[in-house]
Design a protein around this motif. Sequence first.
Motif, mmCIF file in Angstrom:
data_model
loop_
_atom_site.group_PDB
_atom_site.id
_atom_site.type_symbol
_atom_site.label_atom_id
_atom_site.label_comp_id
_atom_site.label_asym_id
_atom_site.label_seq_id
_atom_site.Cartn_x
_atom_site.Cartn_y
_atom_site.Cartn_z
ATOM 1 N N LYS A 72 0.822 -1.362 0.074
ATOM 2 C CA LYS A 72 -0.057 0.078 -0.074
ATOM 3 C C LYS A 72 1.103 1.347 0.076
ATOM 4 N N ARG A 73 0.359 2.522 -0.703
ATOM 5 C CA ARG A 73 1.361 3.602 -1.008
ATOM 6 C C ARG A 73 1.489 4.116 0.726
ATOM 7 N N THR A 74 2.313 4.844 0.519
ATOM 8 C CA THR A 74 2.726 5.694 2.039
ATOM 9 C C THR A 74 1.748 6.753 2.095
ATOM 10 N N GLY A 75 1.861 7.591 3.376
ATOM 11 C CA GLY A 75 1.149 8.701 3.411
ATOM 12 C C GLY A 75 -0.521 8.741 3.699
ATOM 13 N N ALA A 76 -0.929 10.102 3.298
ATOM 14 C CA ALA A 76 -2.398 10.090 3.477
ATOM 15 C C ALA A 76 -2.960 11.268 2.547
ATOM 16 N N TYR A 77 -4.119 10.826 1.879
ATOM 17 C CA TYR A 77 -4.688 11.695 1.096
ATOM 18 C C TYR A 77 -6.504 11.561 1.268
ATOM 19 N N SER A 78 -7.010 12.709 0.691
ATOM 20 C CA SER A 78 -8.459 12.650 0.623
ATOM 21 C C SER A 78 -8.607 12.797 -0.780
ATOM 22 N N TRP A 79 -9.491 11.999 -1.582
ATOM 23 C CA TRP A 79 -9.829 12.012 -2.832
ATOM 24 C C TRP A 79 -11.159 11.390 -3.242
ATOM 25 N N TYR A 104 -13.277 9.988 -0.319
ATOM 26 C CA TYR A 104 -12.453 8.784 0.272
ATOM 27 C C TYR A 104 -11.199 9.325 1.019
ATOM 28 N N ILE A 105 -10.785 8.735 2.053
ATOM 29 C CA ILE A 105 -9.477 9.040 2.487
ATOM 30 C C ILE A 105 -8.577 7.733 2.717
ATOM 31 N N LEU A 106 -7.277 8.005 2.451
ATOM 32 C CA LEU A 106 -6.324 6.876 2.440
ATOM 33 C C LEU A 106 -5.436 7.370 3.586
ATOM 34 N N MET A 107 -5.162 6.289 4.565
ATOM 35 C CA MET A 107 -4.260 6.528 5.698
ATOM 36 C C MET A 107 -3.359 5.394 5.784
ATOM 37 N N ASN A 108 -2.386 5.628 6.771
ATOM 38 C CA ASN A 108 -1.585 4.538 7.237
ATOM 39 C C ASN A 108 -1.644 4.753 8.667
#
Length: 587
Positions: A348-355, A363-367
């Motif tokens: 999974k990619r690192t970091g975080a974003y909202s998209w 959506y939100i990607l987190m670690n």
Amino acid sequence: MNRTEADRCYTWDLSSLFASQEAFDEQLKCSEEQLAALCSRKDHISDTIEIYIQFLEDQERFERGLENLYVYAKMCTDVEPTDMQNQQNLAHASNLMQKAQLDLTFVSLELIRHADTIREYLKEERCRDFRYPMEELFRTIPHRLSDEMEQLMSEVQEIASVPDETFQSIRLTFDDVEVDGKKEFLNGATYHEFLRNRNVRVRRQAFEHYFKEYGKLENAFANLLIGNAKGQVLNARTRHFDSALAASLFADGVDVSLYDKILYMGNEKYIHFLHAFFAMKKQVLDIEEFHIYDIALDLEPATDVRYTIDECRTILKKALGVLGDDYIEGIDRAFAERWIDFYPSKEKRTGAYSWGTYDSNPYILMNFTGSYDSLSTLAHELGHSMHSYYSNRHNRPMLANYQIFVAEVASTVNEILLNRYLLDTSTDKAYRRYILSNLMEQFVGTCYRQPMFAQFEKDLHQWIEERRPITSKTITDRCLQLNRQYFGDAVIVDDLQKYGFYYVPHFYYNFYVYKYTLGMAVAISFAKEILQGNAAPYRTFLTKGGSEAPVDELRSAGVDPLSDKVYDDAFTFFAQTMHEFRSLLDQ
């Protein structure tokens, strides 16, 4: 962990985009047909008002579907990059997007050719939604060229992007750093971790090993910076702007005075607060010779407070409750409807974003690790997502996307509200000092460091516009000078820091960093009003999307980014935060 090991409720549900591969394939085919239909109407966009309206609505529908395709494919690869179906979907979506950008270049040119006719159409109420987008397009007319020259400039811009693409492709290798007798790997990610090591030899070695590699290629990096700036200057001159800076600011509807104001506030008027901060940090850390490689040390050691996901949800609902019941309902939806992909997993990619898209959940990607940083990051990304949530529900697709100029406002407001809540509800002095230290570090990185960077950007482009000879020494000398002005007397700026501008990615594209300062200053103004019980103007701002010029959106919400007061209040906030931290030290 492997992604399959994560509890399903903590992974995102992308079915609001596509429920199946068949649905994706069907949309891909539909979008390809829509693009062909749009292209077939070339030279007839504005024949009648009915044809004009129909074309814009069809283009909006096409762009909406294309965005769904690309965002879905990219998000799938961000969490499962080795899945071949995900890669194939992304390749198809990217190819169609590139084709559309090329095939539809005629649209803006044709609309401009028929500007007088379209202005008559816009007087009718049924064209009301098109007024702002058309005004923005027609605003570019004084800077537009002939069709042939526009085509040439598009090709020139492909060449002008080479410095950034080249910088992104460079992969430097660094000597290892010795930690407790063992050699450890150094790269761009681990560098900052080494700088937080309590052993000064580790910090110094990481700094020296890192920047000496940039020194070896200093002439190459200098040429890339100069090449990028020359491309921006050429574009500005060709399009009849006074400067590359003016050309860049034009898109946001502001002029050079705003840029200069931000530089003045951060680099001159309030620089004494920054120097006081570094002097305080030197004193608290008890370091006699405080070098530039020491500044990343934590002013207050991280606490061992950990949060579960459910605890984060509870805290955020309380901290952000001042924004209204429906805002909290939105946060509940984010958890219940699985907007958020929480845990780190293999590949999974690192970091975080909202998209997301107009049709999807934001959506939100987190670690997520359960640390304070995870809680703060979740607040930040929910700020973006709720901004998108309100923008999409109050505007049609062509008017929903807010500009980068205001993109960091909502996320920063959430962080400030969270930190204020944590400070007001905790009696643990060490924890409160930790929160305050994070607030100060964030402010320093955003409202002081970025104006220093922005000054260099302005200098570099101005040198080229004045046709001065520029070498790596020109750049590195200015880098040292700006860094010494920035850090003041408390910090020793080591000579290797002269290569410090070569690794900043924003310098390889066009004037951006000043927007970080603007975003935080505006967010502080909003947060101040919200905490005093006046959230309504901010809530209105969240609904604007891209329906107005970004400056007008802010002004209508009571915050004028062109006024001194916004920045005076922001830097005063920093001084007050520093005073609050010092008070806790004395207790």
